[in-house]
Enzyme design. Sequence first.
Site, PDB file in Angstrom:
ATOM      1  N   GLU A 145     -76.500  92.136  20.204  1.00 36.47           N
ATOM      2  CA  GLU A 145     -76.602  93.778  19.676  1.00 36.47           C
ATOM      3  C   GLU A 145     -77.773  93.991  19.051  1.00 36.47           C
ATOM      4  O   GLU A 145     -78.921  92.971  18.827  1.00 36.47           O
ATOM      5  CB  GLU A 145     -75.417  93.730  18.590  1.00 36.47           C
ATOM      6  CG  GLU A 145     -73.938  93.401  19.196  1.00 36.47           C
ATOM      7  CD  GLU A 145     -73.269  94.306  20.179  1.00 36.47           C
ATOM      8  OE1 GLU A 145     -74.057  94.831  21.027  1.00 36.47           O
ATOM      9  OE2 GLU A 145     -72.239  94.398  19.929  1.00 36.47           O
ATOM     10  N   ASN A 165     -75.219 100.483  24.335  1.00 37.82           N
ATOM     11  CA  ASN A 165     -76.532 100.155  23.493  1.00 37.82           C
ATOM     12  C   ASN A 165     -77.613  99.262  23.973  1.00 37.82           C
ATOM     13  O   ASN A 165     -78.491  99.014  22.934  1.00 37.82           O
ATOM     14  CB  ASN A 165     -75.741  99.632  22.040  1.00 37.82           C
ATOM     15  CG  ASN A 165     -75.424  98.236  22.267  1.00 37.82           C
ATOM     16  OD1 ASN A 165     -75.331  97.620  23.123  1.00 37.82           O
ATOM     17  ND2 ASN A 165     -74.726  97.716  20.933  1.00 37.82           N
ATOM     18  N   HIS A 197     -77.166  96.261  25.024  1.00 32.29           N
ATOM     19  CA  HIS A 197     -77.438  95.038  24.833  1.00 32.29           C
ATOM     20  C   HIS A 197     -77.357  93.977  26.131  1.00 32.29           C
ATOM     21  O   HIS A 197     -76.806  94.402  27.160  1.00 32.29           O
ATOM     22  CB  HIS A 197     -76.284  94.445  23.865  1.00 32.29           C
ATOM     23  CG  HIS A 197     -74.570  94.574  24.608  1.00 32.29           C
ATOM     24  ND1 HIS A 197     -73.503  94.574  23.734  1.00 32.29           N
ATOM     25  CD2 HIS A 197     -74.327  94.481  25.712  1.00 32.29           C
ATOM     26  CE1 HIS A 197     -72.632  94.811  24.506  1.00 32.29           C
ATOM     27  NE2 HIS A 197     -72.922  94.523  25.703  1.00 32.29           N
ATOM     28  N   ASP A 245     -71.291  84.782  27.687  1.00 31.03           N
ATOM     29  CA  ASP A 245     -70.854  84.951  26.379  1.00 31.03           C
ATOM     30  C   ASP A 245     -69.212  84.774  26.541  1.00 31.03           C
ATOM     31  O   ASP A 245     -68.678  84.701  27.607  1.00 31.03           O
ATOM     32  CB  ASP A 245     -71.322  86.338  25.951  1.00 31.03           C
ATOM     33  CG  ASP A 245     -70.831  87.472  27.063  1.00 31.03           C
ATOM     34  OD1 ASP A 245     -70.274  87.347  27.899  1.00 31.03           O
ATOM     35  OD2 ASP A 245     -71.733  88.449  26.847  1.00 31.03           O
TER      36      ASP A 245
HETATM   37  C1  GLP Z   1     -69.687  93.276  28.014  1.00 29.28           C
HETATM   38  C2  GLP Z   1     -70.581  92.154  28.213  1.00 29.28           C
HETATM   39  C3  GLP Z   1     -71.855  92.198  28.611  1.00 29.28           C
HETATM   40  C4  GLP Z   1     -71.823  93.320  29.838  1.00 29.28           C
HETATM   41  C5  GLP Z   1     -71.362  94.573  29.417  1.00 29.28           C
HETATM   42  C6  GLP Z   1     -71.348  95.837  30.279  1.00 29.28           C
HETATM   43  O1  GLP Z   1     -69.945  93.716  26.589  1.00 29.28           O
HETATM   44  N1  GLP Z   1     -70.795  91.241  27.181  1.00 29.28           N
HETATM   45  O2  GLP Z   1     -72.579  91.117  29.063  1.00 29.28           O
HETATM   46  O3  GLP Z   1     -73.385  93.671  30.114  1.00 29.28           O
HETATM   47  O4  GLP Z   1     -69.994  94.318  28.850  1.00 29.28           O
HETATM   48  O5  GLP Z   1     -70.072  96.181  30.592  1.00 29.28           O
HETATM   49  P1  GLP Z   1     -69.634  97.168  31.651  1.00 29.28           P
HETATM   50  O6  GLP Z   1     -69.962  96.653  32.976  1.00 29.28           O
HETATM   51  O7  GLP Z   1     -68.040  97.147  31.715  1.00 29.28           O
HETATM   52  O8  GLP Z   1     -70.181  98.474  31.341  1.00 29.28           O
END
Ligand code: GLP
Length: 288
Positions: free
Chosen positions: A143, A136, A138, A67
């Site tokens: 989402e 959440n 995702h 992404d």
């Molecule tokens: C972002 C990314 C996700 C990832 C998430 C987790 O939202 N788009 O792909 O899984 O962060 O983040 P963290 O590892 O900082 O908890």
Amino acid sequence: MDVIIQSNAEMAAHAVADLIARALSAKPDLVLGLATGCTMESVYDQLVRKHQEEGLDFSRCRTFNLDEYVGLAADDPCSYHYFMRQRFFDVVNIDRRNTYLPDGMAEDLETECASYERLIAANGGIDLQVLGIGLNGHLGFNEPLSAFRSRTRVQTLSRVTRSQNAPLFPKPRLMPQRAITMGVGTILEARHCLLLATGLDKADIVARAIEGPLTAMITATALQLHPACTIVLDEEAASNLRENDHYQRALPGQNSSPAASPIIAAQNKNRDLQHPVLSKKPLLADKF
Ligand code: GLP
């Protein structure tokens, strides 16, 4: 689904980096799906170390990131392009021409999403997709209410995601409201999925994703449909799992050293690994 529990976040990141390294050694032109987020930082640190100290070779590897934020240029320090360059691409011997992320600055976002899908297909599809999980549930930026068959597209970010990621921006209001993300369907087409989650704040969503009913409200539950999915957790992230004692753990005394292979040491309690579909998988399945 195969759940591997490590004693702490560092060991969990080691386990994920080991799996990626093994997949890459088995297939040097691996098509690797990559993720961002704080959890992934130690995985990239480990991969960089393996490159520098053990000669892990990325020269033929191709990568596709999950992404990117809409409206952030590649040189914006908050963009995922920038994160990937700083943490990984610029410090290993990967050919930058083989690294792909969606372009959040594209004039025509729909066309950009469609060409990203075509590019993945033209490269033969993703062999191994690395994933984190949002608070959440995702995957990427899929989402709540993302269809399990969704493809790469623009998503409006949820309130939970905005509050989770806003601290990573100099000012919360600078965080984009939208992102381009691979769809859940795109992710499920990867030949193997490998999700890493660590820390107590993920314990609730991890339990719902692994043991809860399938729901588009928590897109990570879609991984229950995947025939070759490995989830690596630390004890904290695993602490709400009901079937905790059924999952694989490193044998006592064997996961204290990063050199020990937590994957090989894992007790193979999960008979899913004997499943005929998995045993035909070219990647990873033979490593357990
Ligand atoms: C972002 C990314 C996700 C990832 C998430 C987790 O939202 N788009 O792909 O899984 O962060 O983040 P963290 O590892 O900082 O908890």
